[in-house]
Design a protein around this motif. Structure first.
Motif, PDB file in Angstrom:
ATOM      1  N   GLU A  45      -0.973   6.165  -5.106  1.00  0.00           N
ATOM      2  CA  GLU A  45      -1.089   5.031  -4.185  1.00  0.00           C
ATOM      3  C   GLU A  45      -2.339   4.227  -4.545  1.00  0.00           C
ATOM      4  O   GLU A  45      -3.204   4.736  -5.256  1.00  0.00           O
ATOM      5  CB  GLU A  45      -1.107   5.523  -2.732  1.00  0.00           C
ATOM      6  CG  GLU A  45      -1.987   6.732  -2.499  1.00  0.00           C
ATOM      7  CD  GLU A  45      -3.121   6.455  -1.555  1.00  0.00           C
ATOM      8  OE1 GLU A  45      -3.141   5.387  -0.947  1.00  0.00           O
ATOM      9  OE2 GLU A  45      -4.006   7.312  -1.458  1.00  0.00           O
ATOM     10  N   ALA A  89       0.813  -1.222   0.000  1.00  0.00           N
ATOM     11  CA  ALA A  89       0.000   0.000   0.000  1.00  0.00           C
ATOM     12  C   ALA A  89       0.839   1.261   0.000  1.00  0.00           C
ATOM     13  O   ALA A  89       0.308   2.355   0.005  1.00  0.00           O
ATOM     14  CB  ALA A  89      -0.929  -0.006   1.205  1.00  0.00           C
ATOM     15  N   GLN A  90       2.174   1.129  -0.005  1.00  0.00           N
ATOM     16  CA  GLN A  90       2.995   2.332   0.129  1.00  0.00           C
ATOM     17  C   GLN A  90       2.883   3.213  -1.120  1.00  0.00           C
ATOM     18  O   GLN A  90       2.686   2.718  -2.216  1.00  0.00           O
ATOM     19  CB  GLN A  90       4.457   1.972   0.413  1.00  0.00           C
ATOM     20  CG  GLN A  90       5.233   1.365  -0.735  1.00  0.00           C
ATOM     21  CD  GLN A  90       4.937  -0.116  -0.936  1.00  0.00           C
ATOM     22  OE1 GLN A  90       3.987  -0.649  -0.388  1.00  0.00           O
ATOM     23  NE2 GLN A  90       5.726  -0.776  -1.754  1.00  0.00           N
ATOM     24  N   PRO A  91       2.956   4.527  -0.938  1.00  0.00           N
ATOM     25  CA  PRO A  91       2.825   5.418  -2.090  1.00  0.00           C
ATOM     26  C   PRO A  91       4.094   5.430  -2.948  1.00  0.00           C
ATOM     27  O   PRO A  91       5.155   5.005  -2.504  1.00  0.00           O
ATOM     28  CB  PRO A  91       2.616   6.780  -1.439  1.00  0.00           C
ATOM     29  CG  PRO A  91       3.280   6.680  -0.122  1.00  0.00           C
ATOM     30  CD  PRO A  91       3.147   5.262   0.316  1.00  0.00           C
ATOM     31  N   GLU A  92       3.957   5.884  -4.189  1.00  0.00           N
ATOM     32  CA  GLU A  92       5.106   6.104  -5.059  1.00  0.00           C
ATOM     33  C   GLU A  92       5.089   7.556  -5.506  1.00  0.00           C
ATOM     34  O   GLU A  92       4.050   8.186  -5.532  1.00  0.00           O
ATOM     35  CB  GLU A  92       5.033   5.222  -6.314  1.00  0.00           C
ATOM     36  CG  GLU A  92       5.198   3.743  -6.071  1.00  0.00           C
ATOM     37  CD  GLU A  92       6.598   3.343  -5.628  1.00  0.00           C
ATOM     38  OE1 GLU A  92       7.498   4.208  -5.629  1.00  0.00           O
ATOM     39  OE2 GLU A  92       6.768   2.175  -5.255  1.00  0.00           O
ATOM     40  N   ALA A  93       6.251   8.068  -5.876  1.00  0.00           N
ATOM     41  CA  ALA A  93       6.317   9.443  -6.361  1.00  0.00           C
ATOM     42  C   ALA A  93       6.770   9.440  -7.815  1.00  0.00           C
ATOM     43  O   ALA A  93       7.775   8.819  -8.152  1.00  0.00           O
ATOM     44  CB  ALA A  93       7.278  10.250  -5.504  1.00  0.00           C
ATOM     45  N   PHE A 120      -2.547  12.734 -13.743  1.00  0.00           N
ATOM     46  CA  PHE A 120      -2.657  12.986 -12.305  1.00  0.00           C
ATOM     47  C   PHE A 120      -1.313  12.758 -11.620  1.00  0.00           C
ATOM     48  O   PHE A 120      -0.853  13.577 -10.830  1.00  0.00           O
ATOM     49  CB  PHE A 120      -3.719  12.065 -11.708  1.00  0.00           C
ATOM     50  CG  PHE A 120      -3.971  12.268 -10.239  1.00  0.00           C
ATOM     51  CD1 PHE A 120      -4.985  13.089  -9.799  1.00  0.00           C
ATOM     52  CD2 PHE A 120      -3.184  11.622  -9.293  1.00  0.00           C
ATOM     53  CE1 PHE A 120      -5.216  13.274  -8.452  1.00  0.00           C
ATOM     54  CE2 PHE A 120      -3.410  11.805  -7.939  1.00  0.00           C
ATOM     55  CZ  PHE A 120      -4.426  12.630  -7.526  1.00  0.00           C
ATOM     56  N   MET A 176       1.633  12.846 -12.851  1.00  0.00           N
ATOM     57  CA  MET A 176       2.622  13.831 -13.248  1.00  0.00           C
ATOM     58  C   MET A 176       2.384  15.161 -12.509  1.00  0.00           C
ATOM     59  O   MET A 176       3.308  15.806 -12.059  1.00  0.00           O
ATOM     60  CB  MET A 176       2.515  14.042 -14.745  1.00  0.00           C
ATOM     61  CG  MET A 176       3.640  14.798 -15.353  1.00  0.00           C
ATOM     62  SD  MET A 176       3.129  15.274 -17.001  1.00  0.00           S
ATOM     63  CE  MET A 176       1.845  16.438 -16.647  1.00  0.00           C
ATOM     64  N   TYR A 177       1.112  15.516 -12.355  1.00  0.00           N
ATOM     65  CA  TYR A 177       0.778  16.813 -11.776  1.00  0.00           C
ATOM     66  C   TYR A 177       0.902  16.799 -10.254  1.00  0.00           C
ATOM     67  O   TYR A 177       1.466  17.694  -9.657  1.00  0.00           O
ATOM     68  CB  TYR A 177      -0.637  17.197 -12.201  1.00  0.00           C
ATOM     69  CG  TYR A 177      -1.064  18.585 -11.771  1.00  0.00           C
ATOM     70  CD1 TYR A 177      -0.270  19.697 -12.046  1.00  0.00           C
ATOM     71  CD2 TYR A 177      -2.261  18.780 -11.104  1.00  0.00           C
ATOM     72  CE1 TYR A 177      -0.668  20.960 -11.657  1.00  0.00           C
ATOM     73  CE2 TYR A 177      -2.667  20.036 -10.716  1.00  0.00           C
ATOM     74  CZ  TYR A 177      -1.865  21.128 -10.988  1.00  0.00           C
ATOM     75  OH  TYR A 177      -2.260  22.378 -10.594  1.00  0.00           O
ATOM     76  N   TYR A 178       0.359  15.748  -9.619  1.00  0.00           N
ATOM     77  CA  TYR A 178       0.359  15.708  -8.153  1.00  0.00           C
ATOM     78  C   TYR A 178       1.478  14.862  -7.570  1.00  0.00           C
ATOM     79  O   TYR A 178       1.582  14.724  -6.358  1.00  0.00           O
ATOM     80  CB  TYR A 178      -0.979  15.195  -7.649  1.00  0.00           C
ATOM     81  CG  TYR A 178      -2.096  16.194  -7.840  1.00  0.00           C
ATOM     82  CD1 TYR A 178      -2.047  17.409  -7.177  1.00  0.00           C
ATOM     83  CD2 TYR A 178      -3.158  15.925  -8.668  1.00  0.00           C
ATOM     84  CE1 TYR A 178      -3.057  18.343  -7.344  1.00  0.00           C
ATOM     85  CE2 TYR A 178      -4.165  16.846  -8.846  1.00  0.00           C
ATOM     86  CZ  TYR A 178      -4.113  18.050  -8.182  1.00  0.00           C
ATOM     87  OH  TYR A 178      -5.105  18.965  -8.345  1.00  0.00           O
ATOM     88  N   THR A 179       2.283  14.221  -8.410  1.00  0.00           N
ATOM     89  CA  THR A 179       3.438  13.437  -7.984  1.00  0.00           C
ATOM     90  C   THR A 179       3.109  12.136  -7.256  1.00  0.00           C
ATOM     91  O   THR A 179       3.591  11.094  -7.611  1.00  0.00           O
ATOM     92  CB  THR A 179       4.393  14.243  -7.067  1.00  0.00           C
ATOM     93  OG1 THR A 179       4.514  15.534  -7.596  1.00  0.00           O
ATOM     94  CG2 THR A 179       5.737  13.606  -7.003  1.00  0.00           C
ATOM     95  N   LYS A 180       2.264  12.206  -6.230  1.00  0.00           N
ATOM     96  CA  LYS A 180       2.077  11.032  -5.381  1.00  0.00           C
ATOM     97  C   LYS A 180       0.962  10.121  -5.898  1.00  0.00           C
ATOM     98  O   LYS A 180      -0.126  10.587  -6.177  1.00  0.00           O
ATOM     99  CB  LYS A 180       1.734  11.474  -3.961  1.00  0.00           C
ATOM    100  CG  LYS A 180       1.772  10.356  -2.963  1.00  0.00           C
ATOM    101  CD  LYS A 180       1.097  10.759  -1.684  1.00  0.00           C
ATOM    102  CE  LYS A 180      -0.396  10.717  -1.824  1.00  0.00           C
ATOM    103  NZ  LYS A 180      -1.108  10.956  -0.565  1.00  0.00           N
TER     104      LYS A 180
END
Lengths: 292, 392
Positions: A215, A115-119, A207, A209-213
């Motif tokens: 998950e 579940a960890q986020p990616e950037a 999305f 690209m714009y918000y980076t994060k």
């Protein structure tokens, strides 16, 4: 000046909603099914884009294409496996299945990768802030807005000017009659899902690209908001989704600007309730009277 | 279907083997009796939104476990039972119940965040099992409405201290007068830090010009940031967690907000730099428990041991506090001379002057450690040691 900046914020937020709402509304317009898994296809699109950028080392546009293709295939698979057997079942059965598919995709992705986020890597598209009379506009949000408008025109063109579009409209009008006229209903519905899901994939990459994060549960809230946007504009109507998305984004920004940032999501759903009470067909919808 | 089932069984064997392997050394084979090891539970955020905290703490605990088990405590070895609470308060509660009733642990370490630790406090109290949070900094964890939760401890300092340090740093070192605050209103941790900051900053003669709020998982902050910008602060206090903090700083810099940002240990994750980017993070500061740049020999020994075990990875504060937590517990078990939870609780309470990586440990009457804090600055995506602040 601050008000103008808030409008710009609202439009850039709204163009993401619009991009997702386009796919939502198209599927609804043709199959009359609220595809709740749409937000999760959007999430899968964001991850496919992320992995093709980081692992396959591709640029922005090839990744966007890969993500759209994979999502189109995923959309067709979902339709064939989950919705097709229920085509003649009640509406509510299909709706519940859609929610089930949505949860399956969310937790399937968590099972596979955690579940960890990616950037998203930040250097894909130059992110410069353009300055108009003290109002900051990010070049990326202009790109997203442009993408939504182009895709909306393209969709309108496909639905109204091409052969497959004609088939889609015929299927939406009367499935049995369309079949009698020699239209391959299954293929037409699959094509609808393919196009709708490809749009969700594109929205996912934009999305990210714009918000980076990104998950695995990122699709839930934007998915619901896009649904509100689609209903606001009149579900099933393509320009309605665009306008509904932008309007919802602006409403949310202004609510935050007024100092009620914690009420933002609440207001979005109040808008949904009000629309359903006072104008169930949406802003662009025509009131169709049922014949007795 | 059958294949999947077999795969499932195989997986659970592998996982069990993994847990045993984690217990350190060849001694923990299956033939060993329960009486010869002391079971310690770890209820951590190994997946989910703040997974990087839980994973870092676990790395620290495992290094400490290896070192402690070389000699053991009075001939007994420690055995670690890990539970993944998926960064979710409800999961954390059920995890603690499981660790106590099924695994029969003597004490529990966890969780990383205040919210997930608060979710376990009642259960630990009811079952009289010591609960030790490595990084839960909210004051109400150990003392709620003036009532001490006597089985609950922590290795880190508390929120008011971090908020006070940040406020003093802002007024004395950065010499700013007008501050804005952005609070994660879904987090007890952020609210605690913000309250302490406000009190200390106003006592120093500063003014809070704007207060905005968001909830965890938001992604678009442009609207509240535009409000912040128009109030023109020269300092912004942002006591949230790294996922949202990264997005907020990125979007703030794009809107043209140049003021310094400052936050607490919730920022401390490599993901922050990935999300925000290197340049937007310039001119931002955090208060933290420890810095690997500290020249204290105790710190440097730990850094060396950690880098040797984890292939050159430099330990962060979560690693250090996880490591310290197990030493804190081991010291108490040793002094208690038994694995009886009530005796461990008594020994933990009496801790005084224990030398740890993150400072010298002494507890006040609320079970809150009195120790030093460091201030770190982000430069080009790297944390740099700025100054060390001792408690007053």
């Amino acid at each position: 000046m601050e008000f103008l900046q808030q409008l710009v914020n609202g439009v850039s937020l709204g163009s993401i909603y619009a991009l997702i709402a386009l796919g939502y509304t198209m599927v609804y317009g043709i199959v009359k099914l609220i595809n709740f898994a749409h937000g999760d296809v959007f999430m899968v699109g964001a991850f496919i884009g992320f992995y093709s950028i980081t692992i396959l080392d591709l640029g922005f546009f090839p990744s966007l294409l890969i993500s759209m293709v994979v999502c189109a295939i995923l959309g067709v698979l979902i339709e064939r496996i989950a919705y097709k057997p229920l085509r003649n079942a009640t509406r509510i059965a299909a709706l519940i299945t859609a929610i089930g598919v949505s949860l399956l995709i969310e937790y399937g992705v968590i099972y596979v990768r955690g579940a960890q986020p990616e950037a998203y890597p930040g250097d894909l598209i130059p992110a410069t802030s353009l300055d108009f009379l003290g109002v900051k506009v990010s070049s990326q949000s202009l790109l997203i807005l442009g993408t939504s408008v182009v895709l909306m025109i393209l969709l309108q063109f496909i639905v109204h000017k091409t052969k497959i579009g004609k088939a889609m409209r015929a299927v939406s009008h009367d499935m049995d009659a369309a079949r009698l006229m020699g239209i391959n209903v299954n293929n037409t519905i699959s094509a609808t899902f393919a196009i709708g899901s490809a749009l969700a994939g594109a929205a996912g990459v934009a999305f990210g690209m714009y918000y980076t994060k990104i998950e695995p549960l990122m699709g839930i809230i934007p998915g619901l908001k896009a649904f509100v946007a689609a209903v606001l504009g009149g579900i099933g109507i393509i320009p309605g989704a665009m306008v509904g998305g932008l309007l919802l984004g602006v409403i949310e920004s202004l609510v935050s600007a007024a100092g009620f940032s914690l009420w933002r999501d609440g207001v979005a759903f109040v808008v949904l309730i009000l629309i359903l009470i006072f104008r169930p067909a949406g802003l662009f919808g025509k009131n169709v009277r049922e014949k007795v | 279907m059958r294949k999947k089932k077999l795969a499932g069984i195989f997986m659970s064997f592998m996982m069990a083997a993994g847990v045993l392997a984690g217990c350190g050394g060849s001694s923990s084979t299956s033939g060993e009796k329960d009486g010869e090891t002391i079971k310690i539970g770890a209820n951590l955020e190994l997946s989910g939104g703040v997974a990087s905290y839980g994973q870092s703490i676990e790395e620290g605990i495992k290094l400490a476990l290896e070192e402690i088990n070389k000699e053991g405590i009075d001939g007994k070895k420690l055995e670690l039972v890990t539970f993944d609470n998926k960064s979710d308060a409800a999961e954390a509660t059920s995890g603690t119940t499981k660790l106590i009733s099924q695994d029969k642990v003597a004490a529990i370490i966890g969780a990383a965040t205040s919210t997930n630790t608060l979710a376990q406090v009642q259960i630990a109290q009811k079952n009289k099992i010591p609960l030790l949070t490595p990084t839960g900094t909210n004051p109400t964890i150990t003392n709620k409405d003036g009532v001490l939760s006597d089985y609950v401890f922590r290795t880190c300092f508390i929120d008011p201290f971090q908020g006070t340090v940040a406020a003093n740093f802002a007024s004395k070192d950065l010499k700013v007068k007008n501050a804005a605050i952005i609070i994660d209103s879904s987090s007890d941790y952020a609210k605690g830090l913000a309250a302490a900051f406000t009190e200390a900053f106003e006592a120093n003669g500063g003014k809070i010009v704007k207060e905005e709020a968001y909830v965890a998982k938001d992604t678009d902050f442009n609207a509240i940031l535009t409000n912040i910008k128009s109030s023109n602060p020269d300092f912004i206090f942002l006591p949230g967690y790294y996922e949202e903090v990264g997005l907020i700083i990125k979007q703030a810099r794009a809107l043209g907000i140049e003021a310094p940002f400052m936050g607490g240990d919730g920022w401390d994750s490599p993901k922050l730099v990935e999300i925000a980017g290197n340049d937007p993070l310039n001119n931002t500061f955090i208060t933290n428990h420890y810095s690997s740049g500290d020249s204290d020999p105790k710190v440097q020994d730990f850094v060396k041991a950690f880098e040797a075990k984890y292939k050159g990875k430099s330990p962060d504060a979560f690693n250090a506090l996880g490591y310290d937590s197990l030493y804190f517990l081991a010291d108490a078990i040793k002094r208690a001379g038994s694995a009886d939870p009530e005796k461990i609780q008594k020994a933990l309470e009496e801790t005084d002057g224990l030398q740890l990586v993150s400072g010298t440990m002494k507890l006040d009457k609320n079970h809150d450690p009195i120790k030093s804090a460091v201030i770190l600055e982000y430069k080009g995506g790297k944390q740099e040691f700025n100054t060390k602040v001792d408690p007053e």
